[in-house]
Write a protein that holds these residues in place. Structure first.
Motif, short mmCIF file in Angstrom:
data_model
loop_
_atom_site.label_atom_id
_atom_site.label_comp_id
_atom_site.label_asym_id
_atom_site.label_seq_id
_atom_site.Cartn_x
_atom_site.Cartn_y
_atom_site.Cartn_z
N LEU A 79 0.83 -1.21 0.00
CA LEU A 79 0.00 0.00 0.00
C LEU A 79 0.86 1.25 0.00
CD1 LEU A 79 -2.88 1.19 0.41
CD2 LEU A 79 -2.50 0.99 2.86
N PHE A 80 1.86 1.30 0.89
CA PHE A 80 2.67 2.50 1.02
C PHE A 80 3.70 2.61 -0.09
CE2 PHE A 80 1.67 4.89 4.87
CZ PHE A 80 0.68 4.08 5.37
N ALA A 81 4.11 1.44 -0.62
CA ALA A 81 5.06 1.49 -1.73
C ALA A 81 4.39 2.12 -2.96
CB ALA A 81 5.56 0.08 -2.06
N LEU A 82 3.09 1.87 -3.11
CA LEU A 82 2.37 2.50 -4.22
C LEU A 82 2.28 4.01 -4.03
CD1 LEU A 82 -0.54 0.05 -5.00
CD2 LEU A 82 1.46 0.57 -6.39
N LEU A 83 2.13 4.45 -2.76
CA LEU A 83 1.96 5.87 -2.50
C LEU A 83 3.29 6.61 -2.46
CD1 LEU A 83 -0.74 5.62 0.32
CD2 LEU A 83 -1.11 6.18 -2.08
N PHE A 84 4.30 6.00 -1.82
CA PHE A 84 5.54 6.73 -1.56
C PHE A 84 6.75 6.17 -2.29
CE2 PHE A 84 2.83 7.44 2.12
CZ PHE A 84 2.92 8.81 2.27
N GLY A 102 6.36 4.15 10.93
CA GLY A 102 5.64 3.57 12.05
C GLY A 102 4.19 3.29 11.71
N ILE A 103 3.58 4.21 10.96
CA ILE A 103 2.16 4.07 10.67
C ILE A 103 1.89 2.84 9.79
CG2 ILE A 103 2.30 5.63 8.68
CD1 ILE A 103 -0.70 5.46 11.04
N MET A 104 2.89 2.48 8.96
CA MET A 104 2.73 1.26 8.15
C MET A 104 2.57 0.04 9.06
SD MET A 104 5.75 1.95 5.43
CE MET A 104 5.73 0.32 4.70
N GLY A 105 3.39 0.00 10.10
CA GLY A 105 3.29 -1.10 11.06
C GLY A 105 1.94 -1.11 11.74
N ALA A 106 1.46 0.11 12.11
CA ALA A 106 0.17 0.20 12.78
C ALA A 106 -0.94 -0.33 11.88
CB ALA A 106 -0.11 1.65 13.18
N ILE A 107 -0.84 0.00 10.57
CA ILE A 107 -1.88 -0.49 9.64
C ILE A 107 -1.80 -2.00 9.49
CG2 ILE A 107 -2.51 -0.50 7.19
CD1 ILE A 107 -2.22 2.51 7.26
N ALA A 108 -0.57 -2.52 9.39
CA ALA A 108 -0.42 -3.98 9.30
C ALA A 108 -1.01 -4.65 10.53
CB ALA A 108 1.06 -4.34 9.16
N LEU A 109 -0.73 -4.09 11.71
CA LEU A 109 -1.27 -4.69 12.94
C LEU A 109 -2.79 -4.56 12.99
CD1 LEU A 109 1.31 -3.64 15.69
CD2 LEU A 109 1.16 -5.76 14.40
N SER A 110 -3.32 -3.45 12.44
CA SER A 110 -4.78 -3.28 12.44
C SER A 110 -5.46 -4.39 11.65
CB SER A 110 -5.18 -1.95 11.83
OG SER A 110 -4.50 -0.92 12.45
N VAL A 111 -4.84 -4.78 10.51
CA VAL A 111 -5.42 -5.85 9.70
C VAL A 111 -5.55 -7.11 10.55
CG1 VAL A 111 -5.05 -7.34 7.70
CG2 VAL A 111 -4.54 -4.91 7.56
#
Lengths: 314, 361
Positions: free
Chosen positions: B199-204, B211-220
């Motif tokens: 997701l973030f590789a597509l955006l950035f 850190g927020i990438m980790g939070a999103i992964a954990l949310s899943v």
């Protein structure tokens, strides 16, 4: 409420903005779950696409994506299936102990203890596996290769560090044990009391009662729970990454130092240092893992849900 | 258990009628299993003393117990009861076998981790630390921030979804959501990490770590757990409460927020705490989305962060001349992690016990 409006109270209820917002929000949250699941699949596909399209010599290993992923998939399936074969009978026995054998007063506490096993982070399983379990298995792998070496699984030569596929299987088995136990326990608890009492009244021993009432009732739960455990074992990452000494290749030999890696462990080990097409190839392997676990989990849930519909067996 | 028929005269009379077959089997005395167990323990100790490995001795002792009780019971009670006794042994020893790794794990982690569990470990980061010393301050902070963010994302979504399933749903959509929430609980954690990365590789662009990438992964991983536990709790709320609220002309959303949720709050809090305990130890998704740093990074939207499990992993695999020091740090980080997880589990049990809804007298 004015008299004139009394005729259409339902319409009044539907007009409330609070209701609309709240039901919209909660429906949206529900739909979001489906969107997330769909986007997991689609984003992985998008990021894996360059690896599918790339010429074979650009993929790590130089022989194309299938040759790259197949040994990993083999290692994943081998470790998960064998771990399940170890864990499932144990889990059924433990669930049976908690529901039908343990003293009633302690049963719930014992259930919590098994649940604690599920709460331990996988990294700790990995550290424990390599620090305690690995040295402990060395002598038994030597014994296995000496006396049972004619079985391909124990062909050897035995690893001197103990970091073998056998160790990974044992660690995985311990990790999926509580998951299987939890589901099977729930099913066993729902065995109709009257069935159990009827069989005891006919003079059955406790084991015969279990065999005749509890097992038939819990059979599909055992199947479903085992599939859930399989799904968990397939995707387990850190414990395998730490414990297993990897050399690639496809072999059924469980006790040598050269083992196929698993998809998940391979991603964890290689991802931080990878760039370019290697990342795409890793994501492609992740997509394969996702597809396999998705299918396994969907079958598992379908089996368990089917049981739920018939759970009023009495 | 068979109760012997008290009157012997009746017995003999019937036995004559049944061609000398006794009507009841004998029973082993109540102390029989305990005596056999004591004998088995003695056998185990002796075998251990003469040089067998402790594991082999234990297996031999269990086998001895099973064989003895089987033969004894078979001669006195018959083969059905004997089989029953053997299976009781099997089931009980399976349970004890499962306790073994848990106990061994706790002992190992405490033994190896206790040496470095000091104030330095809790208050220093790893910035410009080469050999001994240093700590996991940055990793503890990182774990708290990332897990907190994940909870912040997952709890509202998960609760709303559960509310939809219990209070609004009922059609095909609700059925599909229930099914896929169950399926989602089985997503491998590494796949969740890959998803956040993709997701973030597509955006950035590729190679991004935040850190927020980790939070999103954990949310899943966390959302389905929250949904399931909240759903279970909402289903426990008695329908009478809902009907009483409706009877007072309370709108549905007020009924849910003011009646249903407060009633189920203790259970929901328990579920959320357990969900946090489940994800706080996740290593794999953070390994590939958050990475590792040596210093404190409090901003989850800017660059790599440290998390306790990832810190423990990297310290464990670090090679070089100071491996002993980094291994100690790895074990201490693992110890802190296990303490956090156990405390969260304990807190969850306490919440459900102390704040349980008083729905029935």
């Amino acid at each position: 409420m004015p008299l004139s409006e009394r005729n259409r109270p339902r319409a009044q209820v539907r007009e409330r903005p609070g209701d609309r917002i709240f039901s919209g929000l909660s429906t949206g949250a529900g739909v979001l779950i489906l969107v997330v699941l769909a986007s997991v699949a689609s984003f992985l596909l998008i990021e894996a696409w360059p690896a599918f399209m790339a010429p074979p010599e650009d993929i790590p290993g130089g022989e194309g994506l299938v040759v790259y992923i197949w040994p990993l998939l083999f290692g994943t399936l081998l470790s998960a299936v064998l771990a399940l074969l170890v864990a499932a009978p144990l889990a059924v026995a433990i669930a049976l102990f908690i529901t039908h054998y343990a003293p009633r007063r302690t049963a719930q506490g014992l259930g919590y203890v098994i649940d604690l096993l599920a709460a331990v982070p996988s990294i700790i399983y990995g550290l424990w596996g390599i620090a305690v379990l690995a040295p402990a298995t060395v002598s038994s792998t030597e014994w296995l290769s000496k006396y049972l070496g004619f079985i391909p699984l124990f062909a050897g030569p035995p690893s001197s560090t103990g970091r073998t596929m056998l160790l990974a299987i044992i660690v995985l088995a311990v990790m999926v044990l509580p998951i299987i136990t939890a589901v099977v326990r729930e099913a066993f608890l729902q065995t109709p009391r009257l069935h159990e009492e009827a069989s005891l009244a006919l003079g059955a021993t406790r084991w015969e009662m279990v065999k005749m009432t509890v097992f038939p009732f819990g059979r599909s739960a055992i199947v479903g729970a085992s599939m859930l455990g399989l799904g968990r074992a397939l995707g387990e990452t850190m414990a395998v990454a730490i414990v297993l000494s990897v050399s690639g290749g496809v072999t059924f030999n469980l006790i040598s130092s050269g083992n196929p890696s698993t998809i998940a462990a391979n991603i964890a080990l290689d991802f931080p240092e990878s760039s370019g097409l290697a990342v795409n190839a890793l994501i492609a392997s992740g997509l394969v893992l996702f597809a396999v676990t998705l299918v396994v989990n969907m079958i598992a849930r379908a089996v368990i849900n089917r049981r739920r519909e018939f759970s009023g067996a009495n | 258990m068979h109760t012997p028929i008290p009157s012997t005269s009746v017995d003999t009379e019937l036995e004559v009628q049944l061609f000398g077959q006794p009507l009841t089997h004998g029973t082993l005395p109540r102390w029989a299993p305990f005596a056999t167990l004591a004998a088995a323990i003695v056998v185990g100790i002796v075998l251990d003393d003469i040089g067998l490995a402790i594991g082999v001795a234990a297996v031999a002792a269990v086998a001895f117990y099973a064989a003895t009780i089987y033969l004894w019971s078979r001669t006195v009670e018959g083969h059905r009861k004997a089989k029953d006794r053997v299976l009781t042994t099997v089931v009980t020893s399976a349970f004890l076998l499962a306790l073994l790794p848990l106990v061994s794990m706790v002992i190992t982690v405490v033994q190896n981790g206790i040496q470095r569990l000091d104030t330095e470990f809790l208050s220093f980061s790893m910035r410009s630390i080469v050999g001994e010393g240093g700590g996991a301050y940055h990793a503890i902070l990182g774990t708290l921030i990332i897990t907190g963010l994940a909870a912040l994302i997952s709890v509202p979504i998960g609760m709303l979804c559960a509310i939809y399933l219990v209070e609004y749903g009922g059609g095909k959509l609700a059925k599909a959501i229930t099914f896929f929430v169950d399926v989602m609980t089985g997503i491998p954690s590494i796949v969740a990490g890959l998803f956040a990365y993709a997701l973030f590789a597509l955006l950035f662009g590729p190679g991004v770590r935040m850190g927020i990438m980790g939070a999103i992964a954990l949310s899943v991983l966390m959302i389905p757990i929250v949904v399931r536990s909240t759903e279970e709790m909402l289903k426990l709320v008695p329908n009478e409460l809902r009907e009483a609220a409706y009877a007072l002309a309370v709108p549905k959303w007020r009924m849910i927020t003011k009646v249903v949720l407060p009633t189920a709050l203790a259970g929901i809090a328990t579920g959320v705490t357990l969900a946090i305990a489940r994800i706080i130890g996740e290593t794999a998704p953070l390994l590939i989305t958050v990475g590792i740093t040596t210093g404190v990074n409090m901003n989850p939207f800017d660059g790599r962060m440290s998390a306790l499990p990832v810190f423990s992993y990297y310290e464990y695999i670090r090679t070089g001349i100071h491996t002993a020091a980094s291994q100690d740090r790895a074990w201490t980080a693992a110890l802190i992690l296990i303490i956090i997880v156990m405390l969260l589990n304990l807190a969850a049990r306490l919440i459900s016990r102390l704040f349980a809804p008083k729905t029935r007298a």
